[in-house]
Design a protein around this motif. Structure first.
Motif, mmCIF file in Angstrom:
data_model
loop_
_atom_site.group_PDB
_atom_site.id
_atom_site.type_symbol
_atom_site.label_atom_id
_atom_site.label_comp_id
_atom_site.label_asym_id
_atom_site.label_seq_id
_atom_site.Cartn_x
_atom_site.Cartn_y
_atom_site.Cartn_z
ATOM 1 N N PRO A 68 0.903 -1.201 -0.108
ATOM 2 C CA PRO A 68 0.019 -0.134 0.037
ATOM 3 C C PRO A 68 0.848 1.332 0.048
ATOM 4 O O PRO A 68 0.223 2.386 -0.271
ATOM 5 C CB PRO A 68 -0.865 -0.417 1.347
ATOM 6 N N MET A 69 2.097 1.280 0.291
ATOM 7 C CA MET A 69 2.817 2.329 0.220
ATOM 8 C C MET A 69 2.883 2.963 -1.089
ATOM 9 O O MET A 69 3.204 3.999 -1.389
ATOM 10 C CB MET A 69 4.305 2.030 0.623
ATOM 11 N N PHE A 70 2.545 2.202 -2.362
ATOM 12 C CA PHE A 70 2.539 2.760 -3.600
ATOM 13 C C PHE A 70 1.156 3.285 -4.195
ATOM 14 O O PHE A 70 1.152 3.689 -5.226
ATOM 15 C CB PHE A 70 3.071 1.744 -4.643
ATOM 16 N N ALA A 71 0.381 2.991 -3.074
ATOM 17 C CA ALA A 71 -1.234 3.471 -3.482
ATOM 18 C C ALA A 71 -1.340 4.747 -2.927
ATOM 19 O O ALA A 71 -2.003 5.160 -2.101
ATOM 20 C CB ALA A 71 -2.217 2.580 -2.903
ATOM 21 N N GLN A 72 -0.476 5.633 -3.376
ATOM 22 C CA GLN A 72 -0.193 7.352 -3.135
ATOM 23 C C GLN A 72 0.003 7.931 -4.312
ATOM 24 O O GLN A 72 0.206 7.604 -5.351
ATOM 25 C CB GLN A 72 1.177 7.212 -2.305
#
Length: 408
Positions: A68-72
């Motif tokens: 989820p770090m890249f769902a930004q």
């Protein structure tokens, strides 16, 4: 609520969340496995998210890495993790990119919208090219020394406006400001001498605390990657206002940044020694690691190649720029951007601004059969660059493109 894998598969038009695809990349692509730049993209009808470019495809990292770090909407959450994480993620991306990916993790580049890749903290622009500084000095001070006394002792720079950094492809509205009229008195109106500056930008990933300078040897611990920059310039506004202080309204209206940030590790084969520096810099500016970069830049005006500035000739390195930026104790933050200043070479065909290419407008260029000096409404400028790639060949930095719109 479905997880990123399901959401990505559905948005990509696949009903089978278990289907997998392999990205085919031509051998001469500048966006192969040795590159994998990062950006932020929006699938049709979807939210912004972080991706890596491979060939003409975008890999949705939230799906491919199940993270989820890249769902930004920016790279900042990733960049703040620091160099150990950057390298681990890069290896993971390479591993998944070489294999078959979930169909929901892959988008054609043409089918997505690219956003500004970072939330810009502060923006600093330097003046690091000896050829550029010498050329401007000869124009502005024809009867004096081209370089001012401090130039060879420190990387000259100024603080820009972070809020007007825009992603490549954003139209640039012709700015208004005060200009010196023929009578010598000021008048007001849209700039008549709109210019470009072809530059290389450096993105800070891991910040530093107030009062803690960053040494030249710590450059790679703080800088996440590089991206092309066009620091648009209104030369007539700049000339009138810049007495005695430096750039202000003539620069702050727009700075274009590439949508793709190339990881610093991807440029390991581009590392070269710096040109000789005389006199020797003060101890805090001595760059033992030698962060010269062999990057070949191209500038196209309305589709015509007009210049090929060589970054390899830059006098001050990015490690020296960052060291000087922080030596007074100034802090840095994730997303800070500092740029090299105009990249220029010794010859007319290697200059990185129209001011130099046309020698202040006195020597017009022929562009598509027409004599031209500065930018007109509707003109489009595109800056691209290549660098030696790991394993041979060349990687292609993400372009920076902008079209001039009529003054508001």
């Amino acid at each position: 609520m479905p997880g990123p894998g399901r959401d990505g598969a559905r948005r990509n038009g696949s009903d089978d969340v278990n289907s997998r695809v392999r990205i085919e990349v031509p051998a001469d692509s500048g966006f192969g496995l040795e590159h994998l730049p990062y950006g932020v993209f929006r699938p049709l009808g979807g939210p912004p998210r972080v991706g890596a470019r491979l060939g003409d495809s975008v890999i949705d990292l939230a799906v491919a890495l199940d993270d989820p770090m890249f769902a930004q909407p920016t790279l900042n959450a990733f960049m703040t993790q620091g160099p150990r994480c950057w390298r681990e993620i890069r290896e993971r991306v390479r591993d998944v990119a070489e294999a078959e990916l979930p169909a929901g993790a892959v988008y054609p580049l043409r089918a997505v919208r690219l956003d500004l890749p970072i939330q810009v903290g502060d923006y600093v622009d330097f003046y690091a090219s000896l050829d550029h500084a010498t050329a401007l000095g000869r124009m502005l001070r024809p009867d004096g020394e081209p370089l001012l006394p401090n130039w060879r002792h420190l990387p000259v720079g100024y603080h820009g406006r972070a809020g007007t950094v825009v992603v490549s492809g954003t139209d640039v509205i012709r700015p208004y400001g005060q200009r010196r009229s023929d009578s010598g008195a000021p008048d007001f109106g849209p700039t008549r001498r709109l210019d470009i500056e072809a530059e290389l930008g450096f993105v800070v990933g891991a910040g530093s605390a107030l009062g803690q300078p960053i040494g030249t040897g710590e450059f790679a611990d703080h800088v996440f990657g590089v991206a092309l920059v066009n620091d648009w310039s209104a030369r007539d506004i700049q000339a009138w206002e810049g007495q005695p202080l430096g750039p202000f309204l003539g620069k702050s209206f727009a700075t274009s940044l590439s949508a793709w940030v190339t990881p610093l590790d991807a440029l390991s084969q581009a590392r070269i020694p710096l040109p000789p520096q005389h006199p020797e810099p003060l101890p805090y500016l001595r760059d033992a690691a030698g962060w010269g970069l062999d990057i070949a830049v191209r500038v196209a005006w309305n589709g015509q190649l007009v210049s090929t500035p060589p970054y390899r000739r830059m006098y001050w390195s990015p490690a020296q720029m960052l060291a000087h930026l922080t030596v007074n104790g100034a802090s840095t933050r994730t997303g800070d951007l500092f740029a090299s200043g105009t990249i220029s070479g010794a010859d007319r065909g290697e200059r990185g601004s129209l001011m130099e290419m046309t020698w202040g407008g006195a020597e017009p260029l022929e562009v598509n059969g027409v004599q031209r000096t500065f930018l007109q409404d509707g003109d489009e400028m595109v800056i691209t660059a290549t660098a030696p790639a790991v394993g041979g060949g060349r990687l292609e930095l993400g372009e920076v493109r902008g079209r001039i719109a009529k003054a508001a």
